[in-house]
Design an enzyme around this catalytic site. Structure first.
Site, PDB file in Angstrom:
ATOM      1  N   LYS A 127       0.821  -1.214   0.000  1.00  0.00           N
ATOM      2  CA  LYS A 127       0.000   0.000   0.000  1.00  0.00           C
ATOM      3  C   LYS A 127       0.852   1.261   0.000  1.00  0.00           C
ATOM      4  O   LYS A 127       0.586   2.194  -0.739  1.00  0.00           O
ATOM      5  CB  LYS A 127      -0.931   0.041   1.226  1.00  0.00           C
ATOM      6  CG  LYS A 127      -1.873  -1.136   1.344  1.00  0.00           C
ATOM      7  CD  LYS A 127      -2.841  -0.960   2.511  1.00  0.00           C
ATOM      8  CE  LYS A 127      -2.187  -0.846   3.875  1.00  0.00           C
ATOM      9  NZ  LYS A 127      -1.472  -2.063   4.312  1.00  0.00           N
TER      10      LYS A 127
ATOM     11  N   ARG B 233      -8.815   1.573   9.598  1.00  0.00           N
ATOM     12  CA  ARG B 233      -8.411   0.209   9.932  1.00  0.00           C
ATOM     13  C   ARG B 233      -9.427  -0.478  10.822  1.00  0.00           C
ATOM     14  O   ARG B 233      -9.249  -1.651  11.134  1.00  0.00           O
ATOM     15  CB  ARG B 233      -7.088   0.260  10.688  1.00  0.00           C
ATOM     16  CG  ARG B 233      -5.859  -0.150   9.868  1.00  0.00           C
ATOM     17  CD  ARG B 233      -4.661   0.113  10.748  1.00  0.00           C
ATOM     18  NE  ARG B 233      -3.493  -0.635  10.478  1.00  0.00           N
ATOM     19  CZ  ARG B 233      -2.444  -0.158   9.796  1.00  0.00           C
ATOM     20  NH1 ARG B 233      -2.503   1.018   9.219  1.00  0.00           N
ATOM     21  NH2 ARG B 233      -1.357  -0.877   9.683  1.00  0.00           N
TER      22      ARG B 233
ATOM     23  N   ARG C 238      11.831  -6.271   4.410  1.00  0.00           N
ATOM     24  CA  ARG C 238      11.715  -4.842   4.102  1.00  0.00           C
ATOM     25  C   ARG C 238      12.755  -4.025   4.871  1.00  0.00           C
ATOM     26  O   ARG C 238      13.065  -4.315   6.024  1.00  0.00           O
ATOM     27  CB  ARG C 238      10.324  -4.352   4.492  1.00  0.00           C
ATOM     28  CG  ARG C 238      10.140  -2.867   4.258  1.00  0.00           C
ATOM     29  CD  ARG C 238       8.695  -2.503   4.191  1.00  0.00           C
ATOM     30  NE  ARG C 238       8.057  -2.454   5.499  1.00  0.00           N
ATOM     31  CZ  ARG C 238       6.793  -2.071   5.667  1.00  0.00           C
ATOM     32  NH1 ARG C 238       6.054  -1.743   4.627  1.00  0.00           N
ATOM     33  NH2 ARG C 238       6.272  -2.050   6.879  1.00  0.00           N
TER      34      ARG C 238
ATOM     35  N   ARG D 281      12.337  -1.677  10.354  1.00  0.00           N
ATOM     36  CA  ARG D 281      11.358  -1.148  11.300  1.00  0.00           C
ATOM     37  C   ARG D 281      11.206  -2.136  12.426  1.00  0.00           C
ATOM     38  O   ARG D 281      11.157  -3.344  12.203  1.00  0.00           O
ATOM     39  CB  ARG D 281      10.003  -0.997  10.596  1.00  0.00           C
ATOM     40  CG  ARG D 281       9.779   0.375  10.035  1.00  0.00           C
ATOM     41  CD  ARG D 281       8.564   0.423   9.146  1.00  0.00           C
ATOM     42  NE  ARG D 281       7.332  -0.040   9.786  1.00  0.00           N
ATOM     43  CZ  ARG D 281       6.129   0.042   9.219  1.00  0.00           C
ATOM     44  NH1 ARG D 281       6.013   0.583   8.010  1.00  0.00           N
ATOM     45  NH2 ARG D 281       5.060  -0.394   9.823  1.00  0.00           N
TER      46      ARG D 281
ATOM     47  N   ARG E 124       0.609  -8.262  13.776  1.00  0.00           N
ATOM     48  CA  ARG E 124      -0.062  -7.256  12.933  1.00  0.00           C
ATOM     49  C   ARG E 124      -1.052  -7.919  11.992  1.00  0.00           C
ATOM     50  O   ARG E 124      -2.135  -7.386  11.744  1.00  0.00           O
ATOM     51  CB  ARG E 124       0.986  -6.447  12.153  1.00  0.00           C
ATOM     52  CG  ARG E 124       1.789  -5.515  13.052  1.00  0.00           C
ATOM     53  CD  ARG E 124       3.061  -5.020  12.386  1.00  0.00           C
ATOM     54  NE  ARG E 124       2.807  -4.160  11.254  1.00  0.00           N
ATOM     55  CZ  ARG E 124       3.713  -3.897  10.306  1.00  0.00           C
ATOM     56  NH1 ARG E 124       4.910  -4.454  10.361  1.00  0.00           N
ATOM     57  NH2 ARG E 124       3.417  -3.101   9.314  1.00  0.00           N
TER      58      ARG E 124
HETATM   59  P1  AMP Z   1       1.572   0.928   8.913  1.00  0.00           P
HETATM   60  O1  AMP Z   1       2.781   1.708   8.538  1.00  0.00           O
HETATM   61  O2  AMP Z   1       0.330   1.377   8.191  1.00  0.00           O
HETATM   62  O3  AMP Z   1       1.771  -0.567   8.831  1.00  0.00           O
HETATM   63  O4  AMP Z   1       1.302   1.253  10.460  1.00  0.00           O
HETATM   64  C1  AMP Z   1       2.247   0.944  11.458  1.00  0.00           C
HETATM   65  C2  AMP Z   1       1.580   0.948  12.825  1.00  0.00           C
HETATM   66  O5  AMP Z   1       1.026   2.244  13.101  1.00  0.00           O
HETATM   67  C3  AMP Z   1       0.408  -0.002  12.984  1.00  0.00           C
HETATM   68  O6  AMP Z   1       0.820  -1.319  13.298  1.00  0.00           O
HETATM   69  C4  AMP Z   1      -0.366   0.658  14.121  1.00  0.00           C
HETATM   70  O7  AMP Z   1       0.261   0.430  15.373  1.00  0.00           O
HETATM   71  C5  AMP Z   1      -0.209   2.129  13.799  1.00  0.00           C
HETATM   72  N1  AMP Z   1      -1.285   2.604  12.896  1.00  0.00           N
HETATM   73  C6  AMP Z   1      -1.155   3.074  11.623  1.00  0.00           C
HETATM   74  N2  AMP Z   1      -2.336   3.406  11.100  1.00  0.00           N
HETATM   75  C7  AMP Z   1      -3.258   3.143  12.074  1.00  0.00           C
HETATM   76  C8  AMP Z   1      -4.678   3.255  12.136  1.00  0.00           C
HETATM   77  N3  AMP Z   1      -5.403   3.698  11.100  1.00  0.00           N
HETATM   78  N4  AMP Z   1      -5.282   2.889  13.307  1.00  0.00           N
HETATM   79  C9  AMP Z   1      -4.571   2.439  14.349  1.00  0.00           C
HETATM   80  N5  AMP Z   1      -3.246   2.294  14.355  1.00  0.00           N
HETATM   81  C10 AMP Z   1      -2.576   2.639  13.223  1.00  0.00           C
END
Ligand code: AMP
Length: 215
Positions: A16, A91, A127, A160, A171
């Site tokens: 994404k 989410r 990654r 990360r 996750r």
């Molecule tokens: P991502 O980079 O989108 O995989 O997000 C990394 C982390 O940020 C996730 O595992 C959550 O802990 C937090 N996070 C990102 N977007 C959201 C969201 N819309 N709602 C809740 N937590 C989020």
């Protein structure tokens, strides 16, 4: 007016972020990644960052009201008037409801990135992310030109902390428990476009372009 409000939905590791950056540039609309906003807050040690860090480190979701507040603020900025790409938001169902409130029923196209869990694990554990600008690479599938360095800004590439296998599995579990239901929600609303997220970034990008239109 052509609608240019998009949500990129799908499991972690589906591509994404990579695809949203690319499509946002092509369409000249902002790419809004809640994960990126939160990681920046953690790096800068702000109050938001201190709240978010514990959740992120264990692969859990940051509370809905916190994330919905960030998005509401961002979407009210002038550069979002003519469109945007939301990456990683909504989410949960309450987040989707908060977004409904912001878009006033204006049509939103939700691109659902469909990918198997095992493929997502392989992509995420390999990654590497730029510590300075957030660009993503992959040791095998998208290696940087110079080992350990970002192609875009020369920053250091790191893993990360939430891309370690144990956290990746958590996750994905959280995705199936809380986010997957949004696929059915948007399908029922007639707003869902399904994208096969297997294959190279170029191949997936071409499928996305075909669904998004070019203006
Ligand atoms: P991502 O980079 O989108 O995989 O997000 C990394 C982390 O940020 C996730 O595992 C959550 O802990 C937090 N996070 C990102 N977007 C959201 C969201 N819309 N709602 C809740 N937590 C989020």
């Amino acid at each position: 007016m052509t609608d240019r409000r998009f949500v990129f939905l799908g499991p972690p590791g589906a591509g994404k972020g990579t695809q949203a950056a690319r499509a946002a540039e092509r369409l000249s609309v902002p790419h809004i990644s809640t994960g990126e906003i939160l990681r920046r807050a953690v790096r800068e040690g702000t109050e938001l960052g201190r709240t978010a860090k514990g959740y992120m480190d264990r692969g859990a979701l940051v509370p809905d009201d916190v994330v919905a507040g960030i998005v509401a603020e961002r979407l009210s900025e002038p550069d979002c008037r003519d469109g945007f790409i939301l990456d990683g938001f909504p989410r949960t169902t309450p987040q989707a409801e908060a977004l409904d409130g912001r878009t006033n029923g204006a049509s939103l196209l939700v691109l659902y990135f469909d990918l198997d869990d095992e493929e997502a694990v392989e992509r995420l554990t390999g990654r590497r992310t730029c510590a300075s600008c957030g660009a993503n690479f992959h040791l095998k599938y998208m290696p940087p030109k110079v080992e350990g360095r970002c192609d875009r800004c020369g920053g250091e590439l790191v893993q990360r902390s939430d891309d370690r296998e144990e956290t990746v599995r958590e996750r994905l579990r959280v995705y199936h428990e809380q986010t997957r239901e949004l696929v059915e929600r948007y399908r029922a609303l007639g707003r869902l476009a399904e994208i096969d997220a297997n294959g190279s970034p170029e191949a997936v990008g071409a499928r996305i372009d075909a669904r998004m239109g070019d203006d």
